[in-house]
Scaffold this active site. Structure first.
Site, short mmCIF file in Angstrom:
data_model
loop_
_atom_site.label_atom_id
_atom_site.label_comp_id
_atom_site.label_asym_id
_atom_site.label_seq_id
_atom_site.Cartn_x
_atom_site.Cartn_y
_atom_site.Cartn_z
N TYR A 41 15.57 33.79 59.55
CA TYR A 41 14.79 32.67 60.12
C TYR A 41 14.06 31.97 58.97
O TYR A 41 14.26 32.29 57.81
CB TYR A 41 13.85 33.18 61.21
CG TYR A 41 14.61 33.69 62.42
CD1 TYR A 41 15.30 32.80 63.23
CD2 TYR A 41 14.69 35.04 62.72
CE1 TYR A 41 16.04 33.25 64.33
CE2 TYR A 41 15.42 35.50 63.81
CZ TYR A 41 16.09 34.60 64.60
OH TYR A 41 16.83 35.05 65.67
N ALA A 54 14.13 48.46 71.51
CA ALA A 54 14.40 47.39 72.47
C ALA A 54 15.49 47.79 73.43
O ALA A 54 15.29 47.87 74.64
CB ALA A 54 14.77 46.10 71.75
N ARG A 55 16.70 48.09 72.88
CA ARG A 55 17.83 48.39 73.77
C ARG A 55 17.56 49.62 74.62
O ARG A 55 17.91 49.66 75.79
CB ARG A 55 19.11 48.55 72.95
CG ARG A 55 19.64 47.21 72.45
CD ARG A 55 20.79 47.36 71.49
NE ARG A 55 20.37 47.86 70.19
CZ ARG A 55 21.17 47.92 69.12
NH1 ARG A 55 22.42 47.53 69.21
NH2 ARG A 55 20.73 48.37 67.97
#
Length: 408
Positions: free
Chosen positions: A170, A345-346
């Site tokens: 990013y 997260a997952r």
């Protein structure tokens, strides 16, 4: 179990969490109109109720030009009441609320961000397909201030912490990485120069955070492809962030545009990914070239640990481990290695109550089988685990998921 650190409190700057687990800022794709939704609130409430120390709302763009998806948050005063409802719901379940702030730089398209995408340098972005404009030096102070303003908005919305995204390719990462920064001014060339924009952002962020907001920074230990940053440079970036007063670093790696599976590991289920796409030429392009565009990287539990330990040895500040945690035993091992907290997260998409279950079961392991179906659909519709879908999946997607899981 008696000496496990997992369920002991941990402090980052002004913030103390009830335990050492954090839901990492994986993009939920639940913000139509770039604003929070009931679905986003329900998801984060379920993770908070599931026992997490802090849940992080993913990727909120600090300016409209920083949006990379049309279902992504954009920090602006109009969405504060909706975010306040979300943080109230999280706090009611006993968890802290964090929000990740960032700018996607060149990874956008005019149709999403409303302007020609901007980056550290100009060029062409193959994935959006679009031309990108390099930011002028005189635009950078205002861009850095946008991060500071977003920290103030986050406080107003009731968040306890912000996570500044300085990794994964990013905008900040595009300035840091020699592969995306080809500038000839004082923001390009040497690592000192490439860190200047990050320094400007951190100065604004720390000023805005004051004494009551925790500031975490997510950064790359390696960019994950040839010509990207390696550890000799990223270690210096980490030390600079330590000097800037950040309260904790989240150690990650990979570039979503060049090495996406270095971030997530495993294989991208291309069929599932294209199934949900609405743009016909992108659908066919990705279906044909996807395997080449998104090469698989083998998944192994705690895949960033070896690299992260080198950072632990060199830094004094709190460090947060992220990457491939699915079992209580591995989490205990990571905490025993000196990491202050862990992000997942997952695992929590698969089982929002996983943290509570780990409290009761020493050998708790979540049932995530790493097909990455959740990530494949996130590019088009909300992130979800295939094991919990209301609808029946088409046979071709089921076969793909079974094939990938059998490999795992």
């Amino acid at each position: 179990m008696g000496n496990s650190k997992l369920f002991t409190p941990v402090t980052f700057g002004p913030l103390t969490l009830r335990n050492r687990t954090i839901r990492s800022a994986a993009f939920e794709s639940m913000c139509p109109g770039n604003a929070p939704s009931d679905m986003l609130l329900d998801y984060h409430r379920s993770v908070a109720a599931g026992g997490i120390g802090m849940t992080t709302v993913a990727y909120a763009a600090v300016t409209r030009s920083g949006l990379s998806f049309d279902r992504q948050l954009w920090m602006r005063p109009e969405i504060i009441p909706g975010l306040r409802e979300l943080t109230d719901a999280i706090h009611a379940e006993g968890a802290a609320a964090g929000i990740q702030l960032g700018h996607c730089g060149n990874m956008s398209h005019k149709s999403i961000c409303g302007c020609t995408p901007v980056g550290a340098s100009g060029g062409f972005n193959l994935y959006s397909p679009t031309f990108v404009r390099g930011l002028r030096a005189d635009e950078l102070p205002e861009m850095a201030r946008a991060y500071g303003r977003s920290v103030n908005l986050a406080r107003e919305a009731g968040f306890d912490a912000v996570e500044i995204h300085a990794g994964h390719g990013y905008l900040i990462s595009q300035f840091l990485s020699p592969s995306t920064n080809h500038r000839k001014d004082e923001f390009g060339g040497s690592l000192q120069n490439r860190m200047r924009f990050m320094d400007m952002v951190m100065e604004e962020v720390m000023k805005a955070a004051g004494s009551d907001m925790a500031v975490l920074v997510k950064m790359n230990m390696r960019d994950g492809f040839r010509g990207g940053m390696e550890m000799d440079e990223t270690m210096q970036v980490a030390k600079r962030l330590e000097q800037s007063g950040a309260h904790g670093l989240v150690l990650s790696g990979g570039f979503v545009s060049k090495a996406p599976m270095y971030v997530m590991r495993g294989e991208m289920p291309i069929r599932s990914m294209t199934h949900y796409m609405t743009c016909w030429w992108l659908k066919y392009g990705v279906r044909m070239a996807g395997k080449w565009m998104i090469p698989a990287v083998p998944f192994k539990e705690a895949y960033f640990l070896e690299d992260a330990l080198k950072f632990r040895a060199e830094l004094k500040m709190p460090l947060i481990y992220v990457g491939g945690l699915v079992s209580r035993s591995k989490i205990d091992e990571v905490l025993d290695d000196g990491f202050d907290a862990v992000q997942m997260a997952r695992a929590l998409l698969n089982e929002p109550g996983f943290v509570n279950r780990m409290r009761d079961e020493e050998n708790a392991r979540c049932n995530c089988r790493h097909s990455n179906y959740c990530i494949a659909r996130m590019y088009s519709i909300e992130m979800a685990c295939h094991q919990h879908l209301g609808e029946e999946l088409p046979a071709c997607l089921k076969r793909e998921i079974e094939r990938i899981e059998a490999k795992g």
